[in-house]
Write an enzyme that holds these catalytic residues in place. Sequence first.
Site, short mmCIF file in Angstrom:
data_model
loop_
_atom_site.label_atom_id
_atom_site.label_comp_id
_atom_site.label_asym_id
_atom_site.label_seq_id
_atom_site.Cartn_x
_atom_site.Cartn_y
_atom_site.Cartn_z
CG ASP A 11 -1.84 1.21 1.23
OD1 ASP A 11 -2.50 1.46 0.20
OD2 ASP A 11 -1.88 1.94 2.24
CB SER A 12 0.15 4.71 -0.94
OG SER A 12 -1.13 4.77 -0.34
CE1 TYR A 44 3.13 5.83 -3.05
CE2 TYR A 44 2.28 3.94 -4.27
CZ TYR A 44 3.28 4.53 -3.52
OH TYR A 44 4.44 3.83 -3.25
N GLY A 45 -2.63 9.01 -4.23
CA GLY A 45 -3.89 9.37 -4.87
C GLY A 45 -3.93 10.74 -5.52
CB CYS A 75 -2.63 1.22 -2.82
SG CYS A 75 -2.80 2.91 -3.34
CG ASN A 76 -9.07 1.14 -3.70
OD1 ASN A 76 -10.04 0.63 -4.23
ND2 ASN A 76 -8.77 0.93 -2.43
CB THR A 77 -4.15 5.25 -5.99
OG1 THR A 77 -5.10 5.95 -5.20
CG2 THR A 77 -3.54 6.19 -7.00
CD GLU A 154 -3.27 8.38 7.09
OE1 GLU A 154 -2.37 9.08 7.58
OE2 GLU A 154 -3.14 7.73 6.03
CB CYS A 186 -10.22 5.08 -0.95
SG CYS A 186 -8.80 5.81 -0.10
CB THR A 187 -6.69 1.77 1.73
OG1 THR A 187 -6.18 3.10 1.55
CG2 THR A 187 -6.07 0.83 0.74
CG HIS A 188 -7.33 5.92 4.32
ND1 HIS A 188 -6.49 5.48 3.33
CD2 HIS A 188 -6.56 6.49 5.28
CE1 HIS A 188 -5.24 5.77 3.67
NE2 HIS A 188 -5.25 6.38 4.84
#
Length: 281
Positions: A11-12, A44-45, A75-77, A154, A186-188
């Site tokens: 992941d980023s 990264y997004g 990471c989706n991006t 975060e 998105c991961t978050h």
Amino acid sequence: MIATGGIGVFDSGIGGLTVFKALRRALPASERLIYLGDTARVPYGTKSDETVVRYALEGAAFLGRHGIKALVVACNTMSAVAVPALTRAHPFPIVGVIGPGAEVACHVTRSRVIGVIGTAATIKSQAYTRAIACHLPDARVTGRACPLFVPLAEEGWVDNDVARLVAREYLGDLRGGGLDTLVLGCTHYPLLKQVIGEAVGDGVTLVDSAEATAAVVRDRLRERGLLAPEGGGTAGRGADAGPPGDGDHFFVTDSSERFREVGSRFLGAPVARLELIDIAE
Ligand code: DGL
């Protein structure tokens, strides 16, 4: 160098821990996960495709040098723009989060009106739209970039007035119009499920790409005979293997302290075996 044969999870930064957590639930306890968070270069997004592909290749090469048997692009991006380049560069199976998330959305929707939320790069890439069209060519897909959800998650501001206001601002106008499915691309975003659900309304099913990906990884590894057997004592850990997760290893490219602190919130458990690395090493 750590023992070979684990599954790389890349992941980023910190967000990929939602995918790590889903994998941990879906895979045998004896399976070892090797997580890389490129915390020095996150996000990264907001970056160009060229930069994301370059970072992706560098990170995957690092994990490749640690002898991984498969790579999960958490990471989706990165999944949206770099999977073809990664697949050309490496012999091991590579699973991104876009395909699995899109497929679940297509199974879930009745109205065929699907929303996708993600980083600016993910939405701009239209990767989810293309993946959805493979299963449901007549689906209507609305993409929406929601960049502020990343710092909110975060910061741990996932269920307060600020989070609610931001969610309403981004998503309020998706209400009505027949939308019945929303992909958390998105991961978050799984951390903000509650407020996102409130913003789009009760009738909308939220699809968590992390959960969908974990199921695909398990099936893909099993098909290829790469899945560690249930129970301990496999994947190079030996018969004296400790409790589940003992073989897992986390690498970050910056500030392991922040990763430990925020990461434990994402994981709901302490981050053990954490190492700060230089990605080029
Ligand atoms: N991991 C990224 C994603 O899922 C979010 C954070 C970033 O922009 O790097 O797209």
